[in-house]
Design a protein around this motif. Structure first.
Motif, PDB file in Angstrom:
ATOM      1  N   THR A 198      11.798   5.464   8.506  1.00 57.28           N
ATOM      2  CA  THR A 198      11.953   5.276   7.072  1.00 57.28           C
ATOM      3  C   THR A 198      10.894   4.304   6.580  1.00 57.28           C
ATOM      4  O   THR A 198      10.060   3.824   7.364  1.00 57.28           O
ATOM      5  CB  THR A 198      13.378   4.776   6.733  1.00 57.28           C
ATOM      6  OG1 THR A 198      13.582   4.848   5.322  1.00 57.28           O
ATOM      7  CG2 THR A 198      13.612   3.359   7.232  1.00 57.28           C
ATOM      8  N   GLY A 199      10.913   4.019   5.291  1.00 56.65           N
ATOM      9  CA  GLY A 199       9.923   3.106   4.725  1.00 56.65           C
ATOM     10  C   GLY A 199      10.581   1.892   4.111  1.00 56.65           C
ATOM     11  O   GLY A 199      11.691   1.973   3.588  1.00 56.65           O
ATOM     12  N   ASN A 200       9.906   0.769   4.179  1.00 56.27           N
ATOM     13  CA  ASN A 200      10.329  -0.410   3.427  1.00 56.27           C
ATOM     14  C   ASN A 200       9.748  -0.324   2.017  1.00 56.27           C
ATOM     15  O   ASN A 200       8.735   0.337   1.785  1.00 56.27           O
ATOM     16  CB  ASN A 200       9.858  -1.694   4.110  1.00 56.27           C
ATOM     17  CG  ASN A 200      10.698  -2.034   5.334  1.00 56.27           C
ATOM     18  OD1 ASN A 200      11.845  -1.615   5.453  1.00 56.27           O
ATOM     19  ND2 ASN A 200      10.122  -2.799   6.252  1.00 56.27           N
ATOM     20  N   GLY A 201      10.388  -0.999   1.080  1.00 62.23           N
ATOM     21  CA  GLY A 201       9.885  -0.977  -0.281  1.00 62.23           C
ATOM     22  C   GLY A 201      10.256   0.301  -1.014  1.00 62.23           C
ATOM     23  O   GLY A 201      11.251   0.951  -0.702  1.00 62.23           O
ATOM     24  N   ARG A 202       9.409   0.714  -1.956  1.00 60.83           N
ATOM     25  CA  ARG A 202       9.763   1.831  -2.831  1.00 60.83           C
ATOM     26  C   ARG A 202       9.179   3.165  -2.412  1.00 60.83           C
ATOM     27  O   ARG A 202       9.369   4.162  -3.105  1.00 60.83           O
ATOM     28  CB  ARG A 202       9.338   1.516  -4.271  1.00 60.83           C
ATOM     29  CG  ARG A 202       7.850   1.254  -4.460  1.00 60.83           C
ATOM     30  CD  ARG A 202       7.578   0.674  -5.840  1.00 60.83           C
ATOM     31  NE  ARG A 202       6.174   0.389  -6.063  1.00 60.83           N
ATOM     32  CZ  ARG A 202       5.323   1.227  -6.627  1.00 60.83           C
ATOM     33  NH1 ARG A 202       5.736   2.427  -7.033  1.00 60.83           N
ATOM     34  NH2 ARG A 202       4.054   0.896  -6.805  1.00 60.83           N
ATOM     35  N   ALA A 203       8.475   3.209  -1.278  1.00 53.18           N
ATOM     36  CA  ALA A 203       7.880   4.464  -0.826  1.00 53.18           C
ATOM     37  C   ALA A 203       8.240   4.730   0.625  1.00 53.18           C
ATOM     38  O   ALA A 203       8.474   3.802   1.401  1.00 53.18           O
ATOM     39  CB  ALA A 203       6.354   4.426  -0.982  1.00 53.18           C
ATOM     40  N   LYS A 221       0.829  -1.207   0.000  1.00 54.39           N
ATOM     41  CA  LYS A 221       0.000   0.000   0.000  1.00 54.39           C
ATOM     42  C   LYS A 221       0.867   1.262   0.000  1.00 54.39           C
ATOM     43  O   LYS A 221       0.410   2.339   0.391  1.00 54.39           O
ATOM     44  CB  LYS A 221      -0.925   0.027   1.227  1.00 54.39           C
ATOM     45  CG  LYS A 221      -1.878  -1.154   1.317  1.00 54.39           C
ATOM     46  CD  LYS A 221      -2.921  -1.113   0.223  1.00 54.39           C
ATOM     47  CE  LYS A 221      -3.939  -2.243   0.394  1.00 54.39           C
ATOM     48  NZ  LYS A 221      -4.968  -2.213  -0.673  1.00 54.39           N
ATOM     49  N   LEU A 222       2.114   1.126  -0.438  1.00 57.38           N
ATOM     50  CA  LEU A 222       3.066   2.243  -0.440  1.00 57.38           C
ATOM     51  C   LEU A 222       3.183   2.865   0.957  1.00 57.38           C
ATOM     52  O   LEU A 222       3.339   4.071   1.101  1.00 57.38           O
ATOM     53  CB  LEU A 222       2.673   3.300  -1.475  1.00 57.38           C
ATOM     54  CG  LEU A 222       2.677   2.845  -2.942  1.00 57.38           C
ATOM     55  CD1 LEU A 222       2.247   3.990  -3.850  1.00 57.38           C
ATOM     56  CD2 LEU A 222       4.045   2.318  -3.347  1.00 57.38           C
ATOM     57  N   ASN A 223       3.086   2.009   1.964  1.00 50.94           N
ATOM     58  CA  ASN A 223       3.215   2.426   3.370  1.00 50.94           C
ATOM     59  C   ASN A 223       2.212   3.506   3.758  1.00 50.94           C
ATOM     60  O   ASN A 223       2.512   4.386   4.572  1.00 50.94           O
ATOM     61  CB  ASN A 223       4.652   2.904   3.662  1.00 50.94           C
ATOM     62  CG  ASN A 223       5.667   1.806   3.468  1.00 50.94           C
ATOM     63  OD1 ASN A 223       5.394   0.638   3.739  1.00 50.94           O
ATOM     64  ND2 ASN A 223       6.844   2.157   2.974  1.00 50.94           N
ATOM     65  N   SER A 224       1.035   3.424   3.168  1.00 49.15           N
ATOM     66  CA  SER A 224      -0.032   4.362   3.544  1.00 49.15           C
ATOM     67  C   SER A 224      -0.548   4.007   4.931  1.00 49.15           C
ATOM     68  O   SER A 224      -0.490   2.858   5.373  1.00 49.15           O
ATOM     69  CB  SER A 224      -1.168   4.336   2.522  1.00 49.15           C
ATOM     70  OG  SER A 224      -1.696   3.028   2.395  1.00 49.15           O
ATOM     71  N   PHE A 225      -1.067   5.009   5.627  1.00 46.41           N
ATOM     72  CA  PHE A 225      -1.455   4.857   7.019  1.00 46.41           C
ATOM     73  C   PHE A 225      -2.850   4.277   7.172  1.00 46.41           C
ATOM     74  O   PHE A 225      -3.785   4.665   6.481  1.00 46.41           O
ATOM     75  CB  PHE A 225      -1.407   6.207   7.735  1.00 46.41           C
ATOM     76  CG  PHE A 225      -0.027   6.616   8.150  1.00 46.41           C
ATOM     77  CD1 PHE A 225       0.509   6.199   9.358  1.00 46.41           C
ATOM     78  CD2 PHE A 225       0.753   7.409   7.322  1.00 46.41           C
ATOM     79  CE1 PHE A 225       1.791   6.561   9.741  1.00 46.41           C
ATOM     80  CE2 PHE A 225       2.028   7.786   7.685  1.00 46.41           C
ATOM     81  CZ  PHE A 225       2.548   7.368   8.900  1.00 46.41           C
TER      82      PHE A 225
END
Length: 257
Positions: A54-59, A23-27
């Motif tokens: 920070t975020g995992n993945g591409r976002a 989910k692109l690290n959406s909250f």
């Protein structure tokens, strides 16, 4: 900590990684709860002297998960109950907090980055004031921090037009502490965090507090608060160590207290 947040502590650094990669690290509600728990644990842990988000993945984070938005959703209550506690926890932290923006930071994901003390941007990162595109205003402290960083006029422009900002543009605007190339990303984020973790942590907390006060206090009150803060700093172990190290012509070994 959970599936929405990965949390670990090593070398006096607390690492908080947003982990809803699909989910692109959406909250969502779970991520907010886990984020707040991680921030509180890092603040309590006396071994922690720097916090990195920070975020995992591409976002880094695409902001609020819009799949949970319904016609009867009370957006104000979502802010009050989920976002506000996180932003206040960051603002009240006495430890340096770094947002390592590894990819897109949009909407409340950008707000989270703005609330941190330092912003490291991956060379391919994008910042987006996405709120206007869904008929909302920037929230989660966004318009509190943004004009302080880049000025009123530019903050208005970004909020109203919601255009993508490249990492280099962010650096030119003063939104980025540092832009890091892809090859050097992991090493430089680690090095930056370690540098902060080796500083006199108590002095950092007092600096952060005084900077915040400077926006709201008249000069006479600020100077009084400054003298009180300096008294606290002067009683710290790290001040004594700094003076001794200076006299002995060596690098100080700060302990964070």
């Amino acid at each position: 900590m959970g599936e929405a947040i990965q949390y670990e502590c090593s070398n006096n650094i607390a690492w908080i990684r947003l982990n809803r990669t699909d989910k692109l690290n959406s909250f969502n509600e779970i991520m907010h709860k886990e984020m707040l728990l991680a921030l509180k644990d890092a603040e309590r842990n006396q071994e922690v002297r720097c916090i990195v988000i920070t975020g995992n993945g591409r976002a880094f984070s695409a902001g609020e998960d819009l799949e949970g938005v319904t016609d009867d959703l009370d957006h104000g209550e979502v802010i009050r109950s989920r976002y506000t506690p996180v932003i206040l926890q960051i603002s009240r932290s006495k430890k340096p907090i770094v947002s390592a923006v590894n990819g897109v930071a949009a909407g409340s994901g950008l707000s989270l980055a703005l609330a941190c003390d330092f912003r490291l941007l991956h060379e391919k990162a994008k910042l987006v004031q996405a709120f206007i595109h869904v008929g909302l205003i920037p929230d989660s402290g966004n318009l509190f921090y943004l004009p302080k960083l880049i000025g009123h006029a530019k903050a208005m422009e970004l909020a109203v037009f919601g255009e993508k900002i490249s990492s280099q543009q962010a650096m030119e605007l003063g939104l980025a502490t540092k832009v890091i190339t892809e090859d050097a990303w992991d090493n430089e984020v680690q090095s930056f965090a370690l540098t902060l973790a080796c500083l006199p942590t108590k002095a950092f907390g007092l600096i952060k507090e005084q900077l915040s006060r400077s926006w709201e206090m008249p000069l006479d009150e600020f100077l009084e608060a400054e003298s009180y803060s300096q008294r606290i700093a002067g009683l710290s172990y790290d001040h004594k160590e700094g003076v001794i190290a200076f006299k002995e012509k060596r690098k100080p070994d700060f302990q964070g207290n």
